[in-house]
Design a protein around this motif. Sequence first.
Motif, short mmCIF file in Angstrom:
data_model
loop_
_atom_site.label_atom_id
_atom_site.label_comp_id
_atom_site.label_asym_id
_atom_site.label_seq_id
_atom_site.Cartn_x
_atom_site.Cartn_y
_atom_site.Cartn_z
N LEU A 117 2.24 8.06 27.19
CA LEU A 117 1.17 7.78 26.24
C LEU A 117 1.37 8.66 25.01
CD1 LEU A 117 -2.03 7.72 28.52
CD2 LEU A 117 -0.66 5.79 27.75
N VAL A 118 0.83 8.20 23.89
CA VAL A 118 0.84 8.99 22.66
C VAL A 118 -0.60 9.33 22.31
CG1 VAL A 118 3.01 8.02 21.79
CG2 VAL A 118 0.86 6.92 21.17
N VAL A 158 5.49 2.15 28.70
CA VAL A 158 6.75 2.87 28.91
C VAL A 158 6.65 3.65 30.21
CG1 VAL A 158 8.31 4.64 28.00
CG2 VAL A 158 7.12 3.09 26.42
N PHE A 159 7.65 3.48 31.08
CA PHE A 159 7.64 4.19 32.35
C PHE A 159 8.94 4.96 32.55
CE2 PHE A 159 9.93 0.37 33.33
CZ PHE A 159 10.86 0.74 34.29
N GLN A 160 8.86 5.98 33.39
CA GLN A 160 10.03 6.68 33.91
C GLN A 160 9.65 7.10 35.32
OE1 GLN A 160 11.35 10.63 32.47
NE2 GLN A 160 13.38 9.68 32.24
N LYS A 161 10.39 6.59 36.29
CA LYS A 161 10.06 6.77 37.70
C LYS A 161 8.62 6.31 37.92
CE LYS A 161 13.58 10.13 38.55
NZ LYS A 161 14.04 11.13 37.65
N VAL A 195 8.89 -1.23 29.21
CA VAL A 195 10.06 -0.51 28.70
C VAL A 195 10.34 0.71 29.57
CG1 VAL A 195 10.97 0.76 26.72
CG2 VAL A 195 9.57 -1.28 26.34
N GLU A 196 11.60 0.91 29.90
CA GLU A 196 12.01 2.09 30.66
C GLU A 196 12.51 3.18 29.72
OE1 GLU A 196 14.82 3.41 34.43
OE2 GLU A 196 15.31 1.57 33.33
N TYR A 197 11.97 4.39 29.88
CA TYR A 197 12.48 5.55 29.15
C TYR A 197 13.63 6.12 29.96
CZ TYR A 197 12.83 10.29 27.34
OH TYR A 197 13.30 11.47 26.81
N GLN A 198 14.79 6.33 29.32
CA GLN A 198 15.99 6.76 30.03
C GLN A 198 16.47 8.16 29.63
OE1 GLN A 198 18.33 3.18 29.01
NE2 GLN A 198 18.23 2.70 31.19
N GLY A 199 15.62 8.90 28.93
CA GLY A 199 16.00 10.22 28.46
C GLY A 199 15.60 11.34 29.41
N ASP A 200 15.79 12.58 28.95
CA ASP A 200 15.46 13.76 29.75
C ASP A 200 14.15 14.41 29.29
OD1 ASP A 200 16.09 14.95 27.35
OD2 ASP A 200 17.86 16.01 28.10
N ARG A 201 13.45 13.77 28.39
CA ARG A 201 12.15 14.18 27.84
C ARG A 201 12.28 15.30 26.80
NH1 ARG A 201 7.71 13.34 32.73
NH2 ARG A 201 8.67 11.46 33.53
N GLU A 202 13.46 15.83 26.62
CA GLU A 202 13.67 16.88 25.61
C GLU A 202 13.61 16.30 24.19
OE1 GLU A 202 14.01 20.25 26.19
OE2 GLU A 202 13.49 19.66 28.23
N LYS A 250 3.16 12.37 25.98
CA LYS A 250 3.17 12.91 27.34
C LYS A 250 3.28 11.79 28.36
CE LYS A 250 0.12 16.90 27.39
NZ LYS A 250 -1.23 17.31 27.66
N PHE A 251 3.82 12.16 29.54
CA PHE A 251 3.84 11.25 30.68
C PHE A 251 2.66 11.57 31.59
CE2 PHE A 251 8.12 10.43 29.33
CZ PHE A 251 8.36 9.13 29.76
N PHE A 252 2.08 10.51 32.18
CA PHE A 252 0.95 10.63 33.09
C PHE A 252 1.22 9.83 34.36
CE2 PHE A 252 -0.74 11.30 28.87
CZ PHE A 252 -1.66 12.33 29.04
#
Length: 142
Positions: free
Chosen positions: A19-20, A11-14, A97-104, A117-119
Motif C-alpha cells: 500500500l502507499v 501488488v503482492f509479494q508472498k 501485480v507481483e513485486y519481485q524486488g528485495d524492498r530496498e 509498506k507491505f501489510f
Amino acid sequence: MKIRQAVGAVVFQKNEYLLVHKIKNIDSETDIIGHWDFPKGGVEKSDKDIENAILRELREETGSDNYRIIKRFDNEICFTFPKGYKYDMQETVMFYVEYQGDREDLASQDEEIDDVKFFSKDVLMKTLFLEETREFLYEIKL
C-alpha cells in the motif's frame, strides 16, 4: 461529465500486499487527510497502453520497476469525486501485480505519496481507507 481514466494495482509479494500512504491529490485544491491505498493514478496521453500506464504509476509511487503483471481484473473501482475536483468521476482498471524486488528499492518518487509498506492480508482490510477499495477486494475475493 468529466471521467478520469485511471489504473491501479493490487501488488503482492508472498503473503503480503503493498500500500502507499497518500497525502496529497494533485487534481484538487482541497487538502486530504493521509490514507493508505493501493497504488493508483490517471492514464496519461504518453502511456503506450494500459499496462504501460500501471507500470509507470508503480514506478512513480513506489520508486521500483521490479513488477510483473499477473492479470487484469474484470472488476473496476469507480467512484464520484467531491466538488472542487478537476473530474466528476474516476474509473480505475485494476491489475494483480507481483513485486519481485528485495524492498530496498521502495521509496516514493511522487509528491502525493509519503510512505510505501507491505501489510498482511488481515491488517490490509483494516488499513485501507476508501470504501470503494474495500468493496473491490470483497468482490475479487482476495
